[in-house]
Design an enzyme around this catalytic site. Sequence first.
Site, PDB file in Angstrom:
ATOM      1  N   ASP A 126      11.107  28.534  22.726  1.00 58.46           N
ATOM      2  CA  ASP A 126       9.721  28.472  23.455  1.00 58.46           C
ATOM      3  C   ASP A 126       8.661  29.032  22.811  1.00 58.46           C
ATOM      4  OD1 ASP A 126      10.584  31.125  23.557  1.00 58.46           O
ATOM      5  OD2 ASP A 126      10.093  31.587  25.423  1.00 58.46           O
ATOM      6  N   ASP A 133      17.551  29.649  21.225  1.00 56.27           N
ATOM      7  CA  ASP A 133      17.020  31.018  21.487  1.00 56.27           C
ATOM      8  C   ASP A 133      17.334  31.537  22.504  1.00 56.27           C
ATOM      9  OD1 ASP A 133      15.109  33.028  21.262  1.00 56.27           O
ATOM     10  OD2 ASP A 133      13.594  31.857  22.399  1.00 56.27           O
TER      11      ASP A 133
END
Length: 205
Positions: free
Chosen positions: A168, A8
């Site tokens: 996350d 990410d």
Amino acid sequence: MIRNIVIDFGGVLVQLDKSASISAYRDLGMEGVAALINDYRSDGIFNELERGEIDIHEFCNRARQMTGIDAPDEAIEDAWQRLLVGVPQKKLDMLAALRRKYRVYLLSNTNAFHWEYSVKEYFKDTSLYFDRLYLSYELGMSKPDRRIFEHLIADTGISVEETLLLDDSADNCRMARELGFHVWHIAENEDWTQRFNDEKCMNDV
């Protein structure tokens, strides 16, 4: 055996300061815009920007319409830019090292405004760090939508059993696990580079 890394961008690579962006919008009197900035996700016009449904100029127009505040584009853009703090050099070094052993893919919910700034300021040459980029605003879909993961799988031809995702967001991690990925849910401000320095940790993925 892990052969692929899917990583990410926001919160994992680039450090974020949501409070700085929220404060900047409040200083403009745009409380309604500030209220849309949530942990790990974006709502309303932020989500439309991330899916490429509107550009940054339309985003500014919509922000003014929402709040009744006649702030210039530059001020609205600057408030959103405050979100990005930077990418630590040790993370860039780790990405470069990982590419010597794994195929590395970026899968990010981001927008053209933030991404173009990040390439210029942090990466310079993304080919040094990633085999391919999968950006929500280019694909017209965003995590945790199952389709964006399936698109990555089909486009790269990877086996999910050989792929590790770093993200996350709990929702994104949950969807990835459902599809068979190995997952590291990255905590806020976690130095995840240390995990790759721990060979046993990788073996236990």
